[in-house]
Design a protein around this motif. Sequence first.
Motif, PDB file in Angstrom:
ATOM      1  N   GLY A 408       0.837  -1.205   0.000  1.00 21.70           N
ATOM      2  CA  GLY A 408       0.000   0.000   0.000  1.00 21.70           C
ATOM      3  C   GLY A 408       0.867   1.249   0.000  1.00 21.70           C
ATOM      4  O   GLY A 408       0.763   2.091   0.893  1.00 21.70           O
ATOM      5  N   LEU A 409       1.731   1.361  -1.005  1.00 21.19           N
ATOM      6  CA  LEU A 409       2.625   2.518  -1.012  1.00 21.19           C
ATOM      7  C   LEU A 409       2.080   3.642  -1.876  1.00 21.19           C
ATOM      8  O   LEU A 409       1.965   4.789  -1.426  1.00 21.19           O
ATOM      9  CB  LEU A 409       4.020   2.097  -1.507  1.00 21.19           C
ATOM     10  CG  LEU A 409       5.113   3.150  -1.380  1.00 21.19           C
ATOM     11  CD1 LEU A 409       5.298   3.575   0.066  1.00 21.19           C
ATOM     12  CD2 LEU A 409       6.433   2.625  -1.927  1.00 21.19           C
ATOM     13  N   ALA A 410       1.767   3.351  -3.125  1.00 15.17           N
ATOM     14  CA  ALA A 410       1.330   4.398  -4.049  1.00 15.17           C
ATOM     15  C   ALA A 410       0.350   3.809  -5.047  1.00 15.17           C
ATOM     16  O   ALA A 410       0.299   2.584  -5.247  1.00 15.17           O
ATOM     17  CB  ALA A 410       2.537   4.974  -4.778  1.00 15.17           C
ATOM     18  N   ALA A 411      -0.447   4.705  -5.665  1.00 15.08           N
ATOM     19  CA  ALA A 411      -1.451   4.273  -6.640  1.00 15.08           C
ATOM     20  C   ALA A 411      -1.819   5.482  -7.482  1.00 15.08           C
ATOM     21  O   ALA A 411      -1.569   6.616  -7.074  1.00 15.08           O
ATOM     22  CB  ALA A 411      -2.699   3.757  -5.909  1.00 15.08           C
ATOM     23  N   SER A 412      -2.405   5.225  -8.646  1.00 10.89           N
ATOM     24  CA  SER A 412      -2.944   6.363  -9.398  1.00 10.89           C
ATOM     25  C   SER A 412      -4.274   5.985 -10.004  1.00 10.89           C
ATOM     26  O   SER A 412      -4.561   4.807 -10.251  1.00 10.89           O
ATOM     27  CB  SER A 412      -1.967   6.831 -10.481  1.00 10.89           C
ATOM     28  OG  SER A 412      -1.764   5.826 -11.442  1.00 10.89           O
ATOM     29  N   ALA A 413      -5.106   7.026 -10.203  1.00 15.14           N
ATOM     30  CA  ALA A 413      -6.412   6.845 -10.836  1.00 15.14           C
ATOM     31  C   ALA A 413      -6.509   7.850 -11.975  1.00 15.14           C
ATOM     32  O   ALA A 413      -6.150   9.016 -11.811  1.00 15.14           O
ATOM     33  CB  ALA A 413      -7.524   7.074  -9.814  1.00 15.14           C
ATOM     34  N   TRP A 414      -6.974   7.372 -13.115  1.00 14.04           N
ATOM     35  CA  TRP A 414      -7.027   8.199 -14.330  1.00 14.04           C
ATOM     36  C   TRP A 414      -8.487   8.346 -14.732  1.00 14.04           C
ATOM     37  O   TRP A 414      -9.147   7.378 -15.105  1.00 14.04           O
ATOM     38  CB  TRP A 414      -6.192   7.549 -15.427  1.00 14.04           C
ATOM     39  CG  TRP A 414      -4.740   7.486 -15.019  1.00 14.04           C
ATOM     40  CD1 TRP A 414      -4.190   6.644 -14.101  1.00 14.04           C
ATOM     41  CD2 TRP A 414      -3.684   8.344 -15.459  1.00 14.04           C
ATOM     42  NE1 TRP A 414      -2.847   6.919 -13.937  1.00 14.04           N
ATOM     43  CE2 TRP A 414      -2.504   7.957 -14.784  1.00 14.04           C
ATOM     44  CE3 TRP A 414      -3.599   9.399 -16.381  1.00 14.04           C
ATOM     45  CZ2 TRP A 414      -1.282   8.589 -14.971  1.00 14.04           C
ATOM     46  CZ3 TRP A 414      -2.387  10.021 -16.591  1.00 14.04           C
ATOM     47  CH2 TRP A 414      -1.246   9.622 -15.892  1.00 14.04           C
ATOM     48  N   THR A 415      -9.010   9.570 -14.617  1.00 17.13           N
ATOM     49  CA  THR A 415     -10.417   9.833 -14.897  1.00 17.13           C
ATOM     50  C   THR A 415     -10.632  11.329 -15.058  1.00 17.13           C
ATOM     51  O   THR A 415      -9.868  12.119 -14.515  1.00 17.13           O
ATOM     52  CB  THR A 415     -11.306   9.301 -13.742  1.00 17.13           C
ATOM     53  OG1 THR A 415     -12.664   9.673 -13.988  1.00 17.13           O
ATOM     54  CG2 THR A 415     -10.902   9.855 -12.378  1.00 17.13           C
ATOM     55  N   ARG A 416     -11.708  11.693 -15.810  1.00 11.21           N
ATOM     56  CA  ARG A 416     -12.064  13.117 -15.883  1.00 11.21           C
ATOM     57  C   ARG A 416     -13.293  13.401 -15.024  1.00 11.21           C
ATOM     58  O   ARG A 416     -13.800  14.506 -15.025  1.00 11.21           O
ATOM     59  CB  ARG A 416     -12.313  13.509 -17.339  1.00 11.21           C
ATOM     60  CG  ARG A 416     -11.004  13.569 -18.113  1.00 11.21           C
ATOM     61  CD  ARG A 416     -11.210  14.012 -19.543  1.00 11.21           C
ATOM     62  NE  ARG A 416     -11.360  12.865 -20.401  1.00 11.21           N
ATOM     63  CZ  ARG A 416     -10.915  12.804 -21.670  1.00 11.21           C
ATOM     64  NH1 ARG A 416     -10.301  13.841 -22.198  1.00 11.21           N
ATOM     65  NH2 ARG A 416     -11.102  11.740 -22.400  1.00 11.21           N
TER      66      ARG A 416
END
Length: 493
Positions: A408-416
């Motif tokens: 659980g270090l880093a994450a990204s979410a791609w959305t408008r």
Amino acid sequence: MAVKVASSWINGASVETSGETHQIIDPATGKSVSEYNLATAADVDTAVAAARAAFPAWAGATPAERSAVLAKLAKLADEHAEQFVAEEVSQTGKPVRLATEFDVPGSVDNIDFFAGAARHLEGKATAEYSGDHTSSIRREAVGVVATITPWNYPLQMAVWKVIPALAAGCAVVIKPAEITPLTTLTLARLASEAGLPDGVFNVVTGSGAEVGTALAGHRDVDVVTFTGSTAVGRKVMASAAVHGHRTQLELGGKAPFVVFSDADLDAAVQGAVAGALINTGQDCTAATRAIVARELYDDFVAGVAEVMGKIVVGDPHDPDTDLGPLISYAHRDKVAGMVARAPQQGGRVVTGGEAPDLPGAFYRPTLIADVDESSEVYRDEIFGPVLTVRSFTDDDDALRQANDTEYGLAASAWTRDVYRAQRASREINAGCVWINDHIPIISEMPHGGVGASGFGKDMSDYSFEEYLTIKHVMSDITGVAEKEWHRTIFNKR
Ligand code: NAP
């Protein structure tokens, strides 16, 4: 011929330690670039004793005095940027563009940030919370900090651990990875030049098995901070626990990269390649698990494969090179083995999956599609230039998959869609969630994970929590001998 370098830095001076001679290998060529003598457990004792002796005076320096030393160090580090870049590229094989534009300026900025932060430690307001006493908070340096760092970003990891500790008034003994000690030793020498008193910043080089174990389990340190793999982090915690010493652990990662159906596909493709290939994928926050809406899946896979196909792999000293070698032949073989096993577990190697015909420990950018949730490449840290991809059906499924990891270090979410972005940032279990980007870090904001990625923070004011103790001072303001509350203890007087 390999250049002989100083072994360790103890009590403000270079020390020739008596351990065996170790060769530092340039992974781009397989050739030795320098050699030094390893430290031993006895050198750890000497370094800890030096730190213990230096601690009271440094802790007693005013914030302005500590700040001035760190500001001078930031300036010196900036002036020695070329040396840091050269050392970092030769010992890790990272591309010169990355070292020049990311590792070194990021480290200088971090030192500069803590030069300022040293002067404004904050706590709860002094006040009469009980009515009869004045309560105040003292934030005191915790003491001697033992720290152990990995090989992937040797300078940055040393800076992230050592500098906030110094800013807080602690004395430090650091053990860099045996294979990448050069920039840590240079940093310590420059700190002395900047006016840091002898013994406040000590470096012991050597193996994890001998020097790391001796340092993590040392009786006379107060805190043990560590950046490295989850498996070793747990051993370090066990060593520190013998004396009940507090720990801070920055461990492995397996970052999800979630692309929702409304995302800007081009941005997601570019971001995935950058996020997966930074530092040849040897980055704890690297994008490793792309989880993509079914509607975009085929175009995402084709787009990433196309961009990966244009990546320039080769000599890290050449500014046109995008991707350098892995840290060693052994690590390259580990990465290659995991990729080779992926098809047996359902994965489809779309691009890469092989070592180019070069003498160093190189491996091509690799994309593995259709990976199974139980497969090794999806679950375990690969730490190489490898991105895996899976599709999802709806937002619930996307977030379930993102959280289907012990890390659980880093994450990204791609959305408008702002609501999707807010939900993802709320529900993904990670120390950092990027929206429409992946990788950027800044000195003002914390870095650190949850779960198997560890606990505690590097960077930002939050990192001071690791290096300060909080003391409550409560002073009676009544002057009354027989206090009202005494009746709770002895009623008949
Ligand atoms: P590692 O094998 O865990 O080693 C890290 C450090 O621990 C090295 O200095 C190593 O020494 C030392 N060490 C090994 N065994 C030890 C022991 N028993 N007691 C005390 N120290 C010991 O990690 P690495 O391969 O260098 O680095 C890659 C790992 O670091 C990855 O898992 C990556 O995700 C993680 N990482 C995490 C972050 C973060 O911020 N969360 C940042 C960067 C890297 P020697 O190597 O000299 O033997």
